[in-house]
Design an enzyme around this catalytic site. Structure first.
Site, short mmCIF file in Angstrom:
data_model
loop_
_atom_site.label_atom_id
_atom_site.label_comp_id
_atom_site.label_asym_id
_atom_site.label_seq_id
_atom_site.Cartn_x
_atom_site.Cartn_y
_atom_site.Cartn_z
N GLY A 1 2.23 -3.43 10.65
CA GLY A 1 2.38 -2.08 10.15
C GLY A 1 2.65 -2.20 8.67
N CYS A 2 2.39 -1.18 7.90
CA CYS A 2 2.47 -1.39 6.46
C CYS A 2 2.54 -0.09 5.68
CB CYS A 2 1.22 -2.13 5.97
SG CYS A 2 1.01 -3.74 6.69
N ALA A 3 2.70 -0.27 4.36
CA ALA A 3 2.61 0.85 3.43
C ALA A 3 1.52 0.54 2.42
CB ALA A 3 3.94 1.04 2.71
#
Lengths: 470, 142, 501
Positions: free
Chosen positions: A119-121
């Site tokens: 998951g990330c930004a």
């Protein structure tokens, strides 16, 4: 029963020529590694060892996951010695390499050889007018999204940052040690005019540890070499990158474009930005990424962006079609060595845009293709085109959730998976366009951002510099 | 109105329809109990000329000769279905004689029996249709 | 009467308390197992004729019948299994090659059952096919290596001829002759309704079925039965049959007794003549000859039809497939050794060829190594038994699957493996008119449609679980598979990891 090597990871110090300090690490790291069968290992099977700065190797008979029969076999000083050991003593082939974590006593798998779901930004900013911005701006964007990453990977790509070398390729490389660097430099010298070679300037940041050697090379392919191998310049550079990343132990090209560069590390993105002194660079476009690998610690090579030539990708998501995509793209000379699913996306974009000369819109229609139910309702011309693209590039459809920002010379493209399973918003203000996983990030860059909207799944947002603006 | 139709192309001559019919109109809930060691009196019969087989049952004619000829008013048309009031039947067999299809017969008591599309028994829909393994008998609007 | 040496394989168990002497069993048994004894009023059985096709069991209205394996056994011998001993008796009686039907029944490894499928948890949402689109459309045919643009910089969207499948399953080749007219009609109508294809097999195409040409693959086999220009033009694709999984290396033989009426006409051979397909195509002794036939067929059909080359999975299948891919074939069909047949010599069926799973994995990998995987489509058959097998085959690298046995089961086949006797009680593998009519194509096609619809739902459920919403993202996606109870070598060939890795 399989033979297994366990590498014991300790802190790397530059004491003497290529030497490693023994198991004296004071800050052992939580580590992960992957079970590797020998057949899928690059040859020699120990290549990975240098990448994790290991010092001790154990051999064990492996059955199931029980490792109680560990036997220390030797202390390996560095890569070459391992090799010579292997040759002279007929070191048995290794079926698996695990990393031994001193703190917990766990033997865990090594990252970098397995696809990491994460998951990330993501965030990006571009000035359509080609006005340059300091890297400070994009670092600001990552701060409110701190919790979207977990400190195990952050990175940036800046475009227009090397104006004085705009016609040269800027290679950014990680080296595990100077031996790897020298080997690699030899390779570069054989095929390129190396205009400049230097350590990429960094600043001491407490949170960034275990840095490899980080070098920058400003290069130009030698005309004579290009003529000899009969390749165009970009293909030549691509092959060099693939060669280094697959065949050179302890070396990893993480940026290879013109007038652009990627900067990435293990750490929170704001720390990574400070580490690389991005405030001292100015570019017309920046993309950024904070990483949240779900079950493994990050490693430097696995941080985003993933780049090839001018293309860079920051990505939030998990690609369920990964192996279908990988096995297709590897037919065309690409090698997914970093085993993070984003990597395959970079190669897909390079293949579609550079090799197949598709437009950005067409490439978007391949990787985030409209559903057949939508295509079947289109007018004849559109339907024919999209059917063609889906049929020909069926294996490049990317499923699973993603939001990506593709950076390229002169613009960027943001794209969501066709179901829009990841957040992404776009806003603008004056000449600037902002893209981020969260509106908060856009507001951090520009409190007065306007026209904020969330693009639909599969709807590419393409921003280009105005003609002649840069 | 839905009627029973037979497609001889698919009739296998297995005669299952006869047994399902006899069972359906037996009032029993177990086929073995209803039919074992007894002569059966189905309301349709599979005709077999050695090559073609065909299940014959009442066509529920719009102007049925049997109803017209019944001297006891036992036969009547009820919503298109030719039905029989077995209490009224006097076993004169005129209906059997006049039916051009040979669709009527009598049972062991001599009382006329005929296909009533299973509407007047517990099944509620033609048992021969449900029991035909090859859809040679169908119950449909045409 | 000659001594048969063996007790019959099956016993007919009739529950006299239930039998109502309706004699359905007697009327329905083409093998004449059942008979009615008017003196006692009882049904009699001759077990020696029973093939355990279960027709009588299925039709008995009072469920008074069952067929059980006889427990009359020879003395146990691990080296000499009963089946083998009985085959020896049979051969000592007949002096002939043993014939068998349908697929290899021996307990050889079924790799599908040792492969497990992935599902999403936490990091990637699984997708509910009832709420979200889930795509199963597949194109089979040659794809260009490089896209081209016209003067206006638009894409040139002309593709080589493709087959478009609504789901990645097709009905495999079964000839008119080996199966009945009604079986063919059922397959044709179902393929038409499902948006997929059925395959004529090598016996030509009955003129009644030209109307289903859009959904028909016409086959050209070594006997060239029923092959003429209109036949080639009638189908959506042409398949050159080089081999069949059940009997690699040999041809076919349809006895003259079956070459009657329409079959003789459709095959274009005289009534009563044996239809013998030679073991090889006598105009194909090498790969360059295959190329000539591929292009002859393309010429004959003006390059409007994709050409499929079907081969049996044999030891060096990967190299063979590579050669076929370069022969101009648009689609390669590979038939594994568990595939069915209407008749094959038992020894061949049970001992020749390799399973489809490693064959598929090896071919897909080889074509990728050669960089030509996208130029050819890959169809696999040879015992695809369920939607899960389909999903596993696609993930290993197939574009689509061929099914035949599963389709016959839907039509009523009970796998008694007696097709070669021509007395199929279910009206499938027979040409006896009284038996053929037992398969009503209205029912047959409906059952096929229902089966395929069910599989499609299951495929979509499995895909959705993996977070994949289009079948092309599953193709070759071997990370979605894990092996259990497989050794290193098997895992390596299949290109998958072991469960837990």
């Amino acid at each position: 029963m399989r033979l297994l090597a366990v590498v014991k990871r300790t802190k790397y110090t530059q004491k003497g020529k290529g030497a490693f300090e023994g198991s004296s690490s004071k800050t052992p790291l939580p580590l992960t590694a992957i079970l590797y069968t020998q057949k899928r290992f690059v040859n020699p099977p120990f290549a990975i060892v240098s990448r994790v700065f290991c010092t001790q190797v154990y051999m064990a008979l492996y059955s199931g996951l029980s490792l109680d029969k560990l036997m220390p076999v030797d202390i390996i000083l560095f890569n070459e010695q391992w090799r010579s050991y292997g040759e002279s003593y007929a070191f048995p082939p290794v079926d698996a390499i695990f990393v031994y974590c001193e703190r917990t006593g766990d033997v865990v798998r090594l990252e970098g050889q397995v696809r990491i779901p994460s998951g990330c930004a993501v965030a990006a900013v571009i000035s359509r007018a080609g006005k340059v911005m300091s890297g400070e701006k994009i670092i600001t964007a990552m701060k409110p999204m701190h919790d979207r990453s977990n400190g195990l990977g952050g990175g940036y790509a800046g475009y227009g940052i090397y104006p004085e070398y705009r016609d040269f390729y800027a290679f950014h490389l990680f080296f595990n040690d100077n031996t790897a660097r020298k080997q690699c430099e030899q390779l570069l010298k054989e095929g390129y005019e190396v205009v400049q070679a230097e350590l990429i300037p960094t600043r001491q940041v407490a949170a960034i540890t275990d840095a490899p050697l980080i070098w920058r090379y400003i290069v130009q392919p030698l005309r004579s070499c290009l003529e000899r191998v009969q390749l165009d310049e970009k293909e030549y550079v691509t092959r060099t990158v693939m060669k280094i990343n697959t065949e050179h132990d302890g070396a990893n090209v993480f940026s290879s474009g013109k007038n652009m560069g990627a900067f990435k590390a293990v750490g929170f993105p704001e720390d990574v930005g400070a580490f690389y002194r991005l405030d001292e660079y100015a570019g017309y476009c920046w993309t950024a990424h904070g990483r949240y690998p779900t079950n493994t610690p990050g490693w430097w090579g696995g941080a985003h962006p993933f780049t090839l030539l001018d293309y860079s990708i920051v990505h939030n998501g998990e690609i369920s079609s990964y192996d279908a995509n990988r096995r297709f793209i590897e037919m065309y000379g690409y090698k997914c060595t970093l085993q993070t699913d984003t990597e395959v996306m970079t190669y897909i974009m390079d293949y579609l845009l550079r090799i197949q000369s598709l437009t950005l819109e067409e490439a978007a229609a391949v990787i985030a293709a409209p559903f057949w139910s939508t295509i079947d309702m289109m007018n004849d011309q559109e339907r024919e085109k999209l059917t063609y693209l889906r049929a020909v590039f069926a294996s490049l459809l990317v499923t699973g959730p993603f939001s990506i920002v593709l950076g390229f010379s002169g613009g960027l493209m943001a794209l969501n998976d066709r179901l829009k399973l990841r957040s992404m918003v776009v806003g603008e203000k004056d000449d600037k366009v902002f893209i981020a996983s969260e509106e908060a990030a856009i507001r951090a860059m520009e409190p007065d951002a306007e026209n904020i909207f969330a693009p639909a799944g599969g709807e590419p947002v393409i921003v280009r510099l105005e003609e002649g603006s840069y | 109105m839905k009627r029973i139709f037979v497609n001889e192309k698919w009739c296998l001559g297995c005669r299952l329809c006869e047994y399902y019919c006899a069972f359906a109109n037996s009032g029993e809930i177990n086929m073995v109990k209803a039919l074992k060691d007894k002569p059966i009196y189905p309301r349709l019969r599979v005709e077999d000329d050695g090559g073609v087989t065909y299940a014959v049952s009442c066509r529920h004619c719009t102007d049925p000769l049997c109803v017209r000829s019944c001297i006891a008013a036992a036969l009547s048309v009820d919503a298109g279905v030719v039905t029989i009031d077995r209490d009224r039947c006097v076993s004169c067999y005129t209906c059997i004689l006049v039916c051009p299809y040979g669709a009527l017969a009598h049972d062991d008591a001599g009382v006329v029996r005929k296909c009533e599309l299973c509407l007047n028994n517990a099944i509620g829909q033609p048992a021969c249709v449900a029991g035909c393994p090859n859809r040679a008998i169908v119950y449909e609007e045409r | 009467m000659r001594i048969e040496y063996v007790y019959p394989e099956f016993e007919v168990v009739r529950n006299e308390a239930r039998c109502i002497q309706c004699r359905v069993c007697e009327r329905q048994c083409a093998n004449e197992v059942h008979s009615f004894d008017p003196d006692t009023g009882l049904m009699l059985s001759d077990e020696s004729k029973c093939v355990n096709c279960q027709r009588c069991v299925a039709l008995c209205p009072t469920r008074a019948l069952k067929i059980v394996k006889s427990d009359c056994a020879l003395r146990e011998n691990a080296n000499w299994p009963q089946g083998l001993i009985k085959e020896i008796y049979k051969q000592a009686n007949s002096g002939g090659v043993l014939l068998s039907s349908m697929g290899n029944p021996n307990p050889l490894p079924v790799y599908w059952d040792k492969i497990l499928i992935n599902a999403s948890q936490v990091t990637n949402p699984s997708i509910d096919p009832l709420r979200e689109p889930m795509e199963t459309r597949v194109f089979l045919g040659k794809k260009p290596a490089k896209v081209e643009r016209d003067e206006g910089d638009g894409l040139k969207c002309t593709l080589a001829p493709q087959l478009t499948l609504a789901m990645p399953v097709m009905f495999s080749a079964m000839s008119y002759g080996s199966i009945s007219y009604n079986a063919h009609e059922s397959l044709a109508r179902a393929a038409d309704a499902l948006g997929i294809y059925y395959n004529t097999g090598e016996g030509g195409l009955h003129e009644d079925f030209y109307r289903y040409g859009q959904n028909t693959i016409v086959q050209v086999a070594s006997g060239r039965f029923g092959v003429h220009k209109d036949y080639l033009a009638a189908g959506a694709a042409i398949e050159i049959k080089m081999g069949q999984g059940a009997k690699p290396g040999i041809g076919g033989h349809l006895p003259g007794a079956k070459i009657v009426g329409d079959i003789s006409r459709t095959r274009m051979i005289s009534e009563g003549t044996d239809a013998i397909s030679p073991a090889p195509h006598h105009d194909i002794y090498s790969i360059e000859d295959l190329r000539q036939l591929v292009y002859s067929l393309k010429e004959a059909t003006e390059y409007k039809k994709p050409i499929i080359v079907k081969v049996a999975a044999v030891h060096n299948i990967a190299a063979i497939a590579g050669g076929i891919a370069r022969s101009g074939a648009d689609i390669i069909a590979i038939d594994g050794f568990r595939g069915g047949t209407g008749a094959a010599p038992t020894r061949i069926r049970d001992n020749v060829g390799i399973p489809i799973e490693p064959a598929l994995a090896a071919v897909d990998q080889r074509l990728r190594e050669e960089g030509i995987r996208n130029q050819t489509s890959l169809v696999v058959g040879g015992s695809i038994r369920s939607a899960a097998d389909v999903v596993k085959a696609i993930a290993l690298g197939a574009d689509a699957c061929y099914i035949a046995t599963a389709a016959l089961l839907a039509l009523g086949c009970h796998l008694c493996r007696s097709c070669h006797t021509g007395k199929c009680n279910w009206g499938i593998a027979t040409q006896r008119p009284d038996l053929v009519k037992r398969l009503n194509p209205d029912i047959g096609s409906e059952r096929l449609i229902r089966l395929m619809t069910a599989w499609k739902h299951e495929i979509m459920e499995l895909m959705g679980g993996m977070g994949i919403n289009s079948i092309e993202s599953l193709r070759g996606n071997r990370l979605m598979l894990r092996g259990v109870n497989l050794n290193e070598k098997e895992l390596e060939i299949l290109g998958i990891s072991h469960a837990g890795e």
